[in-house]
Design a protein around this motif. Structure first.
Motif, PDB file in Angstrom:
ATOM      1  N   ILE A 100      -4.063 -60.161 -40.047  1.00  0.00           N
ATOM      2  CA  ILE A 100      -4.121 -59.331 -41.269  1.00  0.00           C
ATOM      3  C   ILE A 100      -2.523 -57.683 -40.945  1.00  0.00           C
ATOM      4  N   VAL A 101      -2.964 -57.145 -41.893  1.00  0.00           N
ATOM      5  CA  VAL A 101      -1.297 -55.986 -41.465  1.00  0.00           C
ATOM      6  C   VAL A 101      -2.087 -55.175 -42.311  1.00  0.00           C
TER       7      VAL A 101
ATOM      8  N   LEU B  94      -3.025 -49.918 -33.962  1.00  0.00           N
ATOM      9  CA  LEU B  94      -1.908 -49.767 -33.200  1.00  0.00           C
ATOM     10  C   LEU B  94      -3.000 -49.932 -31.532  1.00  0.00           C
ATOM     11  N   ASP B  95      -4.238 -49.684 -31.686  1.00  0.00           N
ATOM     12  CA  ASP B  95      -5.688 -49.967 -30.907  1.00  0.00           C
ATOM     13  C   ASP B  95      -5.719 -51.832 -30.491  1.00  0.00           C
ATOM     14  N   ASN B  96      -5.545 -51.895 -31.995  1.00  0.00           N
ATOM     15  CA  ASN B  96      -6.072 -53.957 -31.878  1.00  0.00           C
ATOM     16  C   ASN B  96      -5.303 -54.192 -31.956  1.00  0.00           C
ATOM     17  N   HIS B  97      -3.927 -54.079 -31.310  1.00  0.00           N
ATOM     18  CA  HIS B  97      -3.080 -54.879 -31.463  1.00  0.00           C
ATOM     19  C   HIS B  97      -2.850 -55.092 -32.515  1.00  0.00           C
ATOM     20  N   LEU B  98      -3.422 -54.959 -33.923  1.00  0.00           N
ATOM     21  CA  LEU B  98      -2.407 -54.912 -34.879  1.00  0.00           C
ATOM     22  C   LEU B  98      -0.869 -54.016 -36.069  1.00  0.00           C
ATOM     23  N   PRO B  99      -0.103 -55.575 -35.943  1.00  0.00           N
ATOM     24  CA  PRO B  99       0.398 -54.633 -37.017  1.00  0.00           C
ATOM     25  C   PRO B  99       0.296 -53.635 -37.884  1.00  0.00           C
ATOM     26  N   THR B 100       0.761 -52.533 -38.402  1.00  0.00           N
ATOM     27  CA  THR B 100       0.963 -50.983 -39.254  1.00  0.00           C
ATOM     28  C   THR B 100       2.006 -51.125 -39.826  1.00  0.00           C
ATOM     29  N   ILE B 101       2.339 -50.494 -41.279  1.00  0.00           N
ATOM     30  CA  ILE B 101       3.411 -50.061 -41.982  1.00  0.00           C
ATOM     31  C   ILE B 101       3.090 -49.007 -42.588  1.00  0.00           C
TER      32      ILE B 101
ATOM     33  N   ILE C  99       7.078 -44.121 -33.702  1.00  0.00           N
ATOM     34  CA  ILE C  99       7.395 -44.520 -32.468  1.00  0.00           C
ATOM     35  C   ILE C  99       6.944 -46.072 -32.286  1.00  0.00           C
ATOM     36  N   GLU C 100       5.346 -45.805 -32.299  1.00  0.00           N
ATOM     37  CA  GLU C 100       4.806 -47.031 -31.572  1.00  0.00           C
ATOM     38  C   GLU C 100       4.545 -48.037 -32.564  1.00  0.00           C
ATOM     39  N   MET C 101       4.980 -47.557 -33.723  1.00  0.00           N
ATOM     40  CA  MET C 101       4.532 -48.590 -34.591  1.00  0.00           C
ATOM     41  C   MET C 101       5.898 -49.925 -34.666  1.00  0.00           C
ATOM     42  N   LEU C 102       7.108 -48.934 -34.537  1.00  0.00           N
ATOM     43  CA  LEU C 102       8.602 -49.731 -34.572  1.00  0.00           C
ATOM     44  C   LEU C 102       8.352 -51.831 -34.174  1.00  0.00           C
TER      45      LEU C 102
END
Length: 370
Positions: free
Chosen positions: A147-148, A166-173, A193-196
């Motif tokens: 999932i994104v 991010l805590d669950n190591h999922l991509p987020t936009i 920055i972490e999301m990149l």
């Protein structure tokens, strides 16, 4: 040629007096942005309503230089400029009538991932809303590992949705209301920055664009259009998340809302959406996955004897052959490119193949062989 088309698509978006609808009409009439811009004067006689003033506006060297500078800025900063004809352009968004002709994207997440969901809500998130973000996304990770999560990087529910992903190591936009030369609000820079690394930052606005109020309203249509569904976590009776929900409904996308106590200010909007049948009441991720029919995607369908349907047209055969090479399925925009069949014809072909039981449509414009 493709670089020229990218440049002249940007020119179309920045030329005053044309607007998104006008630009779309020109592209539909002429076929590509390069010819629209370079042959602008000849269009006065070819295209109804196209005036000398518009032709002169498309021939402004200052706008061309601005667009060239924007592409140079993007190249230097690792930003993709995606135009609506690119395969990497979000296929879900392309289906929307007011989709941007160009997007600027920095990141690594696939904008055409099989499962994409938007989570939005109030900027004044309560502990209840924060808990929902954390629990729901943790459950989603277990049920739908690919999932994104999409949101808007704003205060409140948006940032908590991003951080839970991010805590669950999922991509987020994050869909931004300004150019990629800044981050607003600046206190969310570290999260951005972490999301990149696995997610990304997306906007239709060129560098130098300020985060003005009207831009947040405009970006809401991208939040709604890029996703399979929009989930409203918390909202007062009025707010931007309700606008996003309305847009999602207008795009015929699924909309969900978490209910709250009747006297909670920041649950009033969600409760109203549910009461007015604009959103499905949501309590947990399992309910959401079932409502989206994502729980049956991994179950092997009963085999269909495709030989029972020997009367496939040549175009239908092309599609079947392409899907046979990709057992995981293909998205409609990829099928357009690989088959060289125009999108308006391809949708009819896919419908016929579905009716014959040869293929199956899934969320996100994906098609699988049965």
């Amino acid at each position: 040629m493709k670089d020229n088309e990218r440049l002249y698509t940007l020119v179309l978006t920045r030329t005053p007096g044309i607007g998104l609808i006008g630009a779309r009409n020109l592209l539909q009439a002429i076929g590509n942005a390069t010819d629209v811009v370079l042959q602008a004067q000849s269009l006065v006689k070819k295209v109804p309503g196209f005036t000398d003033r518009l032709a002169q506006a498309l021939n402004r060297p200052d706008i061309l230089r601005l667009c060239e500078a924007e592409l140079l800025f993007a190249e230097k900063n690792g930003i993709q400029c995606l135009i609506y004809t690119d395969e990497a352009y979000p296929s879900r968004l392309r289906e929307c009538p007011d989709a941007p002709l160009a997007l600027f994207y920095k990141g690594h997440a696939d904008l055409n991932r099989l499962h994409i969901v938007s989570m939005v809500g109030t900027r004044h998130a309560t502990d209840y809303g924060k808990e929902i973000c954390a629990r729901f996304i943790q459950e989603l990770k277990t049920l739908i590992p690919d999932i994104v999560i999409v949101s808007g990087l704003a205060y409140g529910i948006d940032i908590h949705a991003h951080r839970a992903a991010l805590d669950n190591h999922l991509p987020t936009i994050a869909v931004l209301a300004h150019g990629l030369d800044r981050i607003y609000p600046s206190v969310h820079r570290n999260t951005a920055i972490e999301m990149l690394e696995e997610g990304g930052l997306l906007t239709e606005f060129p560098s130098g664009t300020n985060p003005d109020r009207q831009n947040f309203i405009r970006r809401n249509r991208i939040v709604a259009g890029i996703s399979d569904a929009t989930i409203v976590v918390e909202s007062a009776e009025k707010g931007g998340s309700l606008i996003t929900a309305d847009i999602a409904e207008s795009y015929h996308r699924d909309c969900f809302a978490f209910p709250g106590r009747i006297n909670d200010t920041f649950s009033a909007g969600c409760n109203n959406l549910i009461r007015q049948n604009k959103a499905v009441l949501l309590q947990n991720a399992e309910e959401f996955v079932k409502a989206m029919c994502w729980d049956v995607e991994n179950k092997k369908p009963e085999a269909v004897q495709r030989q029972l349907f020997p009367e496939l047209s040549s175009d239908e055969t092309i599609i079947v052959n392409l899907l046979e090479k990709q057992p995981e399925g293909l998205q409609i925009n990829t099928l357009v490119v690989e088959s060289n069949i125009a999108i308006n014809r391809l949708t009819g072909i896919l419908f016929e193949l579905e009716m014959k039981g040869v293929i199956r449509a899934l969320a996100g414009g994906m098609y699988h062989l049965m």
